[in-house]
Motif scaffolding. Structure first.
Motif, PDB file in Angstrom:
ATOM      1  N   THR A 131       0.827  -1.206   0.000  1.00 36.45           N
ATOM      2  CA  THR A 131       0.000   0.000   0.000  1.00 36.45           C
ATOM      3  C   THR A 131       0.862   1.258   0.000  1.00 36.45           C
ATOM      4  OG1 THR A 131      -0.170  -0.132   2.407  1.00 36.45           O
ATOM      5  CG2 THR A 131      -1.979  -1.083   1.142  1.00 36.45           C
ATOM      6  N   ALA A 132       2.143   1.090   0.335  1.00 34.31           N
ATOM      7  CA  ALA A 132       3.052   2.225   0.509  1.00 34.31           C
ATOM      8  C   ALA A 132       3.087   3.180  -0.685  1.00 34.31           C
ATOM      9  CB  ALA A 132       4.469   1.705   0.785  1.00 34.31           C
ATOM     10  N   GLN A 133       3.133   2.607  -1.906  1.00 38.20           N
ATOM     11  CA  GLN A 133       3.310   3.491  -3.065  1.00 38.20           C
ATOM     12  C   GLN A 133       2.129   4.443  -3.249  1.00 38.20           C
ATOM     13  OE1 GLN A 133       6.145   4.008  -4.652  1.00 38.20           O
ATOM     14  NE2 GLN A 133       7.061   2.411  -3.380  1.00 38.20           N
ATOM     15  N   GLU A 178      -3.727  -7.792   3.718  1.00 41.19           N
ATOM     16  CA  GLU A 178      -4.116  -6.432   4.062  1.00 41.19           C
ATOM     17  C   GLU A 178      -2.965  -5.818   4.841  1.00 41.19           C
ATOM     18  OE1 GLU A 178      -8.110  -6.422   5.417  1.00 41.19           O
ATOM     19  OE2 GLU A 178      -8.109  -4.265   5.811  1.00 41.19           O
ATOM     20  N   GLN A 179      -2.622  -4.594   4.462  1.00 41.31           N
ATOM     21  CA  GLN A 179      -1.534  -3.918   5.167  1.00 41.31           C
ATOM     22  C   GLN A 179      -2.051  -2.663   5.855  1.00 41.31           C
ATOM     23  OE1 GLN A 179       1.364  -3.411   1.919  1.00 41.31           O
ATOM     24  NE2 GLN A 179       2.676  -4.890   2.976  1.00 41.31           N
ATOM     25  N   MET A 180      -1.389  -2.307   6.942  1.00 41.90           N
ATOM     26  CA  MET A 180      -1.653  -1.038   7.620  1.00 41.90           C
ATOM     27  C   MET A 180      -0.289  -0.345   7.581  1.00 41.90           C
ATOM     28  SD  MET A 180      -3.822  -2.566  10.860  1.00 41.90           S
ATOM     29  CE  MET A 180      -2.586  -3.756  11.407  1.00 41.90           C
ATOM     30  N   GLU A 245       8.831 -15.724  13.663  1.00 45.43           N
ATOM     31  CA  GLU A 245       8.695 -15.218  12.289  1.00 45.43           C
ATOM     32  C   GLU A 245       8.334 -13.741  12.312  1.00 45.43           C
ATOM     33  OE1 GLU A 245       9.159 -16.812   9.442  1.00 45.43           O
ATOM     34  OE2 GLU A 245       8.893 -18.963   9.834  1.00 45.43           O
ATOM     35  N   GLU A 246       8.503 -13.101  11.143  1.00 46.11           N
ATOM     36  CA  GLU A 246       8.235 -11.655  11.039  1.00 46.11           C
ATOM     37  C   GLU A 246       6.756 -11.314  11.245  1.00 46.11           C
ATOM     38  OE1 GLU A 246       9.686  -9.846   7.397  1.00 46.11           O
ATOM     39  OE2 GLU A 246       8.224  -8.215   7.600  1.00 46.11           O
ATOM     40  N   LEU A 247       6.546 -10.373  12.170  1.00 46.27           N
ATOM     41  CA  LEU A 247       5.191  -9.872  12.419  1.00 46.27           C
ATOM     42  C   LEU A 247       4.970  -8.589  11.627  1.00 46.27           C
ATOM     43  CD1 LEU A 247       2.596  -9.850  14.258  1.00 46.27           C
ATOM     44  CD2 LEU A 247       3.976  -8.635  15.955  1.00 46.27           C
ATOM     45  N   LEU A 248       5.968  -7.714  11.640  1.00 44.66           N
ATOM     46  CA  LEU A 248       5.874  -6.419  10.936  1.00 44.66           C
ATOM     47  C   LEU A 248       7.279  -5.860  10.766  1.00 44.66           C
ATOM     48  CD1 LEU A 248       6.145  -3.728  13.141  1.00 44.66           C
ATOM     49  CD2 LEU A 248       4.294  -5.049  14.088  1.00 44.66           C
ATOM     50  N   GLY A 249       7.369  -4.788   9.994  1.00 44.40           N
ATOM     51  CA  GLY A 249       8.695  -4.227   9.735  1.00 44.40           C
ATOM     52  C   GLY A 249       8.736  -2.729   9.971  1.00 44.40           C
ATOM     53  N   LEU A 250       9.924  -2.244  10.331  1.00 47.45           N
ATOM     54  CA  LEU A 250      10.142  -0.804  10.486  1.00 47.45           C
ATOM     55  C   LEU A 250      11.373  -0.459   9.642  1.00 47.45           C
ATOM     56  CD1 LEU A 250       9.651   1.938  11.938  1.00 47.45           C
ATOM     57  CD2 LEU A 250      11.110   1.109  13.781  1.00 47.45           C
ATOM     58  N   ILE A 285      10.364   7.364   7.341  1.00 48.33           N
ATOM     59  CA  ILE A 285      10.381   6.194   8.236  1.00 48.33           C
ATOM     60  C   ILE A 285       9.082   5.448   7.971  1.00 48.33           C
ATOM     61  CG2 ILE A 285      10.474   5.395  10.648  1.00 48.33           C
ATOM     62  CD1 ILE A 285      12.948   7.050   9.740  1.00 48.33           C
ATOM     63  N   GLU A 286       9.199   4.155   7.735  1.00 50.56           N
ATOM     64  CA  GLU A 286       8.023   3.371   7.375  1.00 50.56           C
ATOM     65  C   GLU A 286       7.769   2.197   8.332  1.00 50.56           C
ATOM     66  OE1 GLU A 286       8.065   0.146   4.449  1.00 50.56           O
ATOM     67  OE2 GLU A 286       6.664   1.344   3.296  1.00 50.56           O
ATOM     68  N   PRO A 287       6.787   2.341   9.231  1.00 47.71           N
ATOM     69  CA  PRO A 287       6.321   1.158   9.966  1.00 47.71           C
ATOM     70  C   PRO A 287       5.255   0.470   9.114  1.00 47.71           C
ATOM     71  CG  PRO A 287       5.815   3.217  11.147  1.00 47.71           C
ATOM     72  CD  PRO A 287       6.154   3.579   9.737  1.00 47.71           C
TER      73      PRO A 287
END
Ligand code: GAP
Length: 414
Positions: A131-133, A178-180, A245-250, A285-287
């Protein structure tokens, strides 16, 4: 009672899930909590909702057309395909034959589609893989219309699509996700302090999900493993039942995306600092939070087994603010019209106040409690003969199974 569905009419398709009434309620509670914490409660954050299909130039400029790939291998024997970095390629995991894999080739994970009635290369576009772009392409609109003070952030919740080679582990790796996401725009000299603040915000989010602090881990991602746009990344990992495992990224995305847009579109992405003539392209900065992984962590954390009166009990110890059903209301006996009428009255008032309130008059009270335990309902409210006398109800607590008496007035102000 169904939390999620595998579509049964045609059998569904790997990597795509449907959510039932309870699953969607849990998912909404998670996304609403996120929006409340990161948009509504903050002065420096603004929401947007961009289209899923964007101009394909976006994906060329962002690097996704060229680099959003995973290594793919195919077994020469059974023709099964796998992600090369997720298996031992000396032996095929499907047919068991050794030495059947050749060189891995890079497989682009974006879903392609054609826009409009002409089906050729000129009409190709993609379902967004992040969704970032959509946030980056709207940055200029927001600066031109709201002109927020720097630093500020844009937030978006929405679907993203990745043609994963091997979707796996329930909803951990899916093809429709789905991303937040938040893109937080900062003065390039101040990225480190913003990164640190978002690191803390991410921990506050994990706390709000009710995750055990000891199960949440930070992994500082090595340069070689970072995405092409990132100068620093922390993966927040969780001890899922399938492992850590990966939950989310920063990530610190620098000015990579805004500069790409500026260079490719010819539109200036500079921000003029208020009260000065200083102009620069902000850094970011992208969470980035995955809804499915948050949901899976919440379910894993909540799953509890204990023993009640010598019998094994399974229940979901969900935080009250996430539970799909907050109160279940029952008349003690469903064949006593006066109890049913009073229970309906209490149900209607609670439903108006909270929304997520269920009516259940099936089976005996013990069975109703167990059903609600399984879906994580924190409170069961029972209307009995005493209610008719003194306007009090029995309230049964999920975690302790204890029952107490409460006036209807107090219940409705709780
Ligand atoms: N905009 C940055 C970005 O998309 P990412 O690490 O590729 O970064 C962010 O994805 C988050 O989205 C992940 O931490 C994960 O929670 C979720 N995610 C990514 N791919 C997923 C998939 N195939 N299935 C479920 N969740 C996924």
């Amino acid at each position: 009672m169904a939390l999620y569905f595998r579509e049964v009419t045609y059998g569904g398709i790997a990597g795509f899930y449907d959510y039932g009434p309870l699953g969607v309620a849990l998912k909404r509670n998670i996304t609403n909590l996120w929006w409340q914490m990161f948009v509504n409660e903050r002065e420096d954050m603004f929401g947007i909702d961009a289209a899923i299909i964007m101009n394909p130039k976006v994906w060329k400029a962002s690097g996704h057309v060229d680099t959003f790939t995973d290594p793919l291998v195919e077994c020469a024997e059974c023709k099964s395909r796998f992600r090369a970095d997720k298996i031992d390629t000396s032996k095929c995991p499907n047919c068991g034959k050794a030495g059947t894999f050749g060189e891995a080739r890079q497989f682009n994970m974006m879903f392609k589609t054609n826009v409009g009635p002409v089906d050729d290369d000129s009409s190709v576009s993609y379902l967004r893989p992040e969704t970032a772009q959509g946030i980056f392409t709207n940055y200029k609109n927001v600066v031109d219309t709201l002109y927020p003070d720097l630093p500020f952030g844009l937030a978006q919740i929405g679907k993203a699509f990745r043609n994963e080679i091997s979707p796996r582990d329930f909803i951990f790796r899916v093809r429709e996700l789905e991303q937040m996401e938040i893109e937080y725009f900062v003065d390039p000299h101040k990225w480190e302090e913003a990164f640190e603040l978002w690191r803390q915000n991410v921990h506050a989010w994990c706390d709000a999900l009710g995750l055990d602090k000891n199960k949440v881990h930070e992994l500082e991602v090595e340069e070689a493993d970072r995405a092409h746009y990132s100068k620093r990344t922390i993966d927040f990992e969780y001890d899922f039942p399938i492992g850590r495992e990966e939950l989310l990224g920063l990530a610190y995305r620098t000015d990579f995306d805004l500069m790409n847009i500026q260079n490719n579109s010819g539109k200036g992405m500079e921000y003029t600092l208020k009260g000065s003539n200083e102009r620069f392209v902000p850094h970011v900065i992208e969470p980035s939070f995955g809804v499915e992984r948050a949901l899976m962590a919440v379910l894993a954390e909540a799953y509890t087994e204990d023993e009640v009166n010598g019998e094994k009990r399974v229940y979901l110890k969900l935080p009250e603010h996430l539970a799909p059903v907050r109160y279940c209301v029952s008349p003690l006996l469903k064949n006593k019209p006066e109890l049913v009428a009073k229970a309906r009255e209490v149900y209607a008032s609670l439903k108006k106040k909270h929304g997520n309130v269920m009516w259940d008059d099936n089976g005996n009270i013990g069975k109703r409690y167990r059903r609600q335990d399984e879906i994580g309902t924190p409170y069961c409210v029972v209307i009995d003969f005493d209610t008719l006398e003194d306007d009090t109800v029995t309230i049964r607590h999920r975690d302790t199974t204890e029952q107490s008496r409460l006036s209807i007035a107090d219940l409705l102000t709780k």
